[in-house]
Design a protein around this motif. Structure first.
Motif, short mmCIF file in Angstrom:
data_model
loop_
_atom_site.label_atom_id
_atom_site.label_comp_id
_atom_site.label_asym_id
_atom_site.label_seq_id
_atom_site.Cartn_x
_atom_site.Cartn_y
_atom_site.Cartn_z
N ILE A 185 0.87 -1.18 0.00
CA ILE A 185 0.00 0.00 0.00
C ILE A 185 0.90 1.23 0.00
CG2 ILE A 185 -1.76 1.31 1.24
CD1 ILE A 185 -2.86 -1.27 2.34
N SER A 186 0.81 2.04 -1.05
CA SER A 186 1.74 3.17 -1.18
C SER A 186 1.01 4.49 -1.30
CB SER A 186 2.64 2.97 -2.41
OG SER A 186 1.98 3.40 -3.58
N ASN A 187 1.78 5.55 -1.04
CA ASN A 187 1.29 6.87 -1.42
C ASN A 187 1.21 6.93 -2.95
OD1 ASN A 187 4.12 6.85 -1.69
ND2 ASN A 187 4.31 9.04 -1.27
N HIS A 188 0.52 7.94 -3.46
CA HIS A 188 0.22 7.92 -4.90
C HIS A 188 0.51 9.28 -5.50
CE1 HIS A 188 -1.26 6.40 -8.55
NE2 HIS A 188 -2.54 6.66 -8.42
N ARG A 189 1.59 9.35 -6.30
CA ARG A 189 2.01 10.61 -6.91
C ARG A 189 1.90 10.60 -8.43
NH1 ARG A 189 4.36 14.32 -3.37
NH2 ARG A 189 3.86 13.68 -1.23
N ASP A 190 1.95 9.42 -9.05
CA ASP A 190 1.85 9.33 -10.51
C ASP A 190 0.99 8.12 -10.88
OD1 ASP A 190 3.18 10.40 -13.21
OD2 ASP A 190 3.08 8.21 -13.30
N ILE A 191 0.12 8.29 -11.88
CA ILE A 191 -0.88 7.28 -12.21
C ILE A 191 -0.25 5.92 -12.51
CG2 ILE A 191 -2.67 6.62 -13.86
CD1 ILE A 191 -3.30 9.60 -14.21
N VAL A 192 0.73 5.89 -13.38
CA VAL A 192 1.31 4.62 -13.83
C VAL A 192 2.71 4.38 -13.27
CG1 VAL A 192 2.08 3.32 -15.86
CG2 VAL A 192 -0.10 4.54 -15.93
N LEU A 193 3.51 5.44 -13.14
CA LEU A 193 4.89 5.25 -12.71
C LEU A 193 5.02 4.68 -11.30
CD1 LEU A 193 6.95 8.28 -14.06
CD2 LEU A 193 7.25 5.86 -14.59
N ASP A 194 4.12 5.04 -10.39
CA ASP A 194 4.22 4.54 -9.01
C ASP A 194 4.28 3.01 -8.99
OD1 ASP A 194 4.13 7.16 -8.18
OD2 ASP A 194 2.12 7.07 -7.36
N PRO A 195 3.25 2.32 -9.51
CA PRO A 195 3.34 0.85 -9.49
C PRO A 195 4.41 0.30 -10.42
CG PRO A 195 1.37 1.56 -10.67
CD PRO A 195 1.95 2.78 -10.01
N ALA A 196 4.69 1.02 -11.53
CA ALA A 196 5.73 0.55 -12.46
C ALA A 196 7.09 0.53 -11.77
CB ALA A 196 5.77 1.44 -13.69
N LEU A 197 7.39 1.55 -10.97
CA LEU A 197 8.68 1.61 -10.29
C LEU A 197 8.73 0.64 -9.11
CD1 LEU A 197 9.36 5.46 -10.44
CD2 LEU A 197 10.48 3.64 -11.76
N VAL A 198 7.60 0.37 -8.49
CA VAL A 198 7.54 -0.70 -7.49
C VAL A 198 7.92 -2.02 -8.16
CG1 VAL A 198 5.97 -2.10 -6.09
CG2 VAL A 198 5.88 0.39 -5.91
N ASN A 199 7.30 -2.30 -9.30
CA ASN A 199 7.60 -3.53 -10.03
C ASN A 199 9.06 -3.60 -10.46
OD1 ASN A 199 5.42 -5.23 -10.02
ND2 ASN A 199 4.51 -4.44 -11.89
N PHE A 200 9.61 -2.47 -10.90
CA PHE A 200 11.01 -2.44 -11.34
C PHE A 200 11.94 -2.83 -10.20
CE2 PHE A 200 14.99 -0.32 -12.68
CZ PHE A 200 15.12 -0.87 -13.95
N GLY A 201 11.66 -2.31 -9.01
CA GLY A 201 12.48 -2.65 -7.85
C GLY A 201 12.36 -4.12 -7.48
N HIS B 66 11.59 -6.54 -9.50
CA HIS B 66 12.27 -7.29 -10.56
C HIS B 66 13.79 -7.29 -10.35
CE1 HIS B 66 13.16 -8.80 -14.59
NE2 HIS B 66 13.96 -7.76 -14.80
N GLN B 67 14.33 -6.13 -9.98
CA GLN B 67 15.77 -6.03 -9.74
C GLN B 67 16.23 -6.89 -8.56
OE1 GLN B 67 16.40 -1.71 -9.41
NE2 GLN B 67 17.60 -1.84 -11.30
N HIS B 68 15.32 -7.12 -7.62
CA HIS B 68 15.66 -7.91 -6.42
C HIS B 68 15.17 -9.35 -6.55
CE1 HIS B 68 16.46 -3.92 -4.77
NE2 HIS B 68 17.07 -4.51 -3.77
N ASP B 69 14.90 -9.78 -7.79
CA ASP B 69 14.50 -11.16 -8.07
C ASP B 69 13.25 -11.58 -7.30
OD1 ASP B 69 16.69 -11.64 -9.83
OD2 ASP B 69 17.99 -11.90 -8.08
N MET B 70 12.32 -10.62 -7.16
CA MET B 70 11.04 -10.90 -6.52
C MET B 70 9.93 -10.84 -7.57
SD MET B 70 11.55 -8.67 -3.02
CE MET B 70 10.04 -9.22 -2.22
N ASN B 71 8.86 -11.54 -7.32
CA ASN B 71 7.73 -11.52 -8.25
C ASN B 71 7.09 -10.14 -8.31
OD1 ASN B 71 7.97 -14.25 -8.93
ND2 ASN B 71 6.70 -14.89 -7.19
N THR B 72 6.71 -9.71 -9.50
CA THR B 72 6.05 -8.43 -9.65
C THR B 72 4.62 -8.50 -9.12
OG1 THR B 72 5.43 -9.03 -11.91
CG2 THR B 72 7.43 -7.71 -11.62
N VAL B 73 4.01 -7.32 -8.96
CA VAL B 73 2.70 -7.22 -8.33
C VAL B 73 1.56 -7.22 -9.35
CG1 VAL B 73 3.57 -5.93 -6.34
CG2 VAL B 73 2.81 -4.68 -8.37
N ARG B 74 0.39 -7.58 -8.88
CA ARG B 74 -0.84 -7.26 -9.58
C ARG B 74 -1.28 -5.87 -9.13
NH1 ARG B 74 -4.11 -13.10 -9.09
NH2 ARG B 74 -2.89 -14.17 -10.73
#
Length: 370
Positions: free
Chosen positions: A105-121, A123-131
Motif C-alpha cells: 500500500i503506497s502513497n500515490h504521486r503518478d498514475i502509472v509510474l508509481d506501481p511501475a517503479l515498485v515492479n522495477f524494484g 524485478h531487480q531484487h528477483d522478486m515476483n512483480t505485483v498485480r
C-alpha cells in the motif's frame, strides 16, 4: 466459472489475442506514431499506420505470456528511467522475504509510474512483480484496458453507484485481493483514490474497510485478518513532482469554482507527462509488514501513514519549499538554483500551491516528531 473474469488481469492464454487487438487498434497505432515518428510522417496515416503495425508485429508478434509482456515492459521502463531520472533508488526490499506475497500500500504521486517503479524494484531484487489495482475511470479507451490487463492490472469498479452494486463490486475486489495473496501473487494498491494533489499523503480508512469485507465473511477479527494480508507500506518520493502544474491547476480550479471536471483524455495526458518529463532522483522506501497498531481501520490507516511519512525521502526541493533550505543546502548550490528556476516557470497564481506540494512532506515529518 471464472468469478473474477471481469476484473482480473489477462492469463497467458489470453495474451496473444489481446496483443492482436492492440496492433489492430488505429487509436493505439496513431498514439505510437505520434510519440515515435517525425510529426510530418505521423500525420500521414496511410504511411505511418503500416510502418507502426509492422514494427509492433516484429516486437510483439511472438509474445504469448504475461512474463514475456513484462520483460518487454522492463525495456521501456529502463529507457524512461535513463531518459527522465537522475537515478531511481530503493530501500527496505532486502528485508522482505522473496518467497512471500505482500499487499503493498503506497502513497500515490503518478498514475502509472508509481506501481511501475515498485515492479522495477521487485524485478531487480528477483522478486515476483505485483498485480496492480487501477480504477475503471482509466479504462474509457479500449487500448488502455488492453495494456493495463496485459501488465497484471486488475480493475477497481469506481463507477458503481447504487449501494447494492457498490457492495457487490467491493466484496468481489476484497475477495480477489485475498485470493491473489493466497495464491502467491503480491498486490499493489494506492492508499486512497486518486493521486495526492497537495502533497498530503494519507491512507483512507474506507480502503481498509474494503479489504476487511472478505475477512468479515471468514468471521475473522480485523487485526487477525490484517496480519494475514502482510501489508507493507511503500513511500514514493520524486525529486521533481510529476504533473505538478496540472495538480495545482486542479486545486486552483476547485478553490475558485467549487469543482473540477476532467476533460476527455486528461488522464492519458497525465500518464504521458509522467513518462516523459524529468523527475530527477526518485526513491522508493519499502516498510515492514504491519503486525501491530491495526485493531481498527482507523488505527491501521495511522500505522500505514506513520511508515510512509517517516520513510519518505526528502529531496533538497522539499526543504527549500518548506523554508528549511539553509539547514540542508547552500543557498548558492545547484539544487537551490534549479529549484528556483523551476518555480519561476510556474504561472504565478499556481506557485504557492506547487510550493506547498513540495513542502508538505517536511511539515508532516515535523508533525510526526512532535
Amino acid at each position: 466459472m471464472d468469478k473474477y473474469a471481469d476484473i482480473r488481469p489477462y492469463n497467458d492464454d489470453e495474451v496473444a489475442d489481446a496483443v492482436a487487438r492492440l496492433v489492430a487498434d488505429n487509436d493505439f497505432v496513431d498514439l505510437i506514431a505520434k510519440h515515435n515518428l517525425p510529426g510530418w510522417l505521423a500525420g500521414m496515416r496511410f504511411l505511418s499506420r503500416p510502418l507502426v503495425r509492422a514494427s509492433l508485429k516484429r516486437k510483439w508478434g511472438q509474445v504469448n505470456s504475461v512474463r514475456q509482456v513484462q520483460l518487454e515492459v522492463v525495456h521501456y521502463l529502463e529507457r524512461i528511467i535513463h531518459n527522465t531520472t537522475s537515478e531511481v533508488t530503493y530501500s527496505g526490499l532486502d528485508k522482505l522475504d522473496k518467497n512471500q506475497a505482500y499487499l503493498f500500500i503506497s502513497n500515490h504521486r503518478d498514475i502509472v509510474l508509481d506501481p511501475a517503479l515498485v515492479n522495477f524494484g521487485l524485478h531487480q531484487h528477483d522478486m515476483n512483480t505485483v498485480r496492480i489495482a487501477i480504477g475503471d475511470n482509466l479504462l474509457q479507451i479500449p487500448y488502455i484496458t488492453e495494456l493495463m490487463r496485459l501488465n497484471k492490472s486488475f480493475i477497481v469498479k469506481r463507477s458503481a453507484k447504487a449501494p447494492k452494486e457498490m457492495l457487490k463490486a467491493l466484496s468481489q475486489l476484497s475477495a480477489y485481493i485475498y485470493d491473489s495473496l493466497q495464491d502467491g501473487h503480491s498486490i499493489w494498491i494506492a492508499q486512497r483514490e486518486g493521486r495526492t494533489k497537495d502533497g498530503f499523503d494519507q491512507t483512507d480508512p474506507a480502503l481498509l474497510k474494503m479489504l476487511q469485507l472478505n475477512g468479515r465473511k471468514q468471521k475473522k477479527e480485523f487485526a487477525e485478518y490484517v496480519r494475514e494480508l502482510k501489508i507493507v507500506p511503500v513511500s514514493i518520493s520524486y525529486q521533481y513532482e510529476p504533473c505538478a502544474i496540472s495538480k495545482a491547476k486542479e486545486l486552483y480550479h476547485k478553490k475558485h469554482h467549487g469543482e473540477y471536471i476532467k476533460s476527455a483524455g486528461e488522464d492519458i495526458s497525465s500518464i504521458v507527462e509522467g513518462f516523459t518529463t524529468n523527475k530527477g532522483h526518485v526513491h522508493l522506501a519499502f516498510g515492514q509488514p504491519v503486525q501491530s497498531g491495526c485493531d481498527t481501520p482507523e488505527d491501521l490507516a495511522k500505522t500505514i501513514d506513520k511508515q510512509i511519512i517517516e520513510s519518505f525521502y526528502l529531496h533538497p526541493g522539499n526543504y527549500i519549499a518548506a523554508k528549511h533550505g539553509d539547514a540542508v543546502v547552500d543557498s548558492e548550490s545547484v539544487d537551490v538554483k534549479e529549484f528556483d528556476e523551476r518555480m519561476r516557470a510556474i504561472p504565478e497564481e499556481l506557485r504557492d500551491l506547487v510550493t506547498a506540494l513540495y513542502a508538505r512532506p517536511v511539515l508532516r515529518k515535523e508533525e510526526m516528531d512532535t
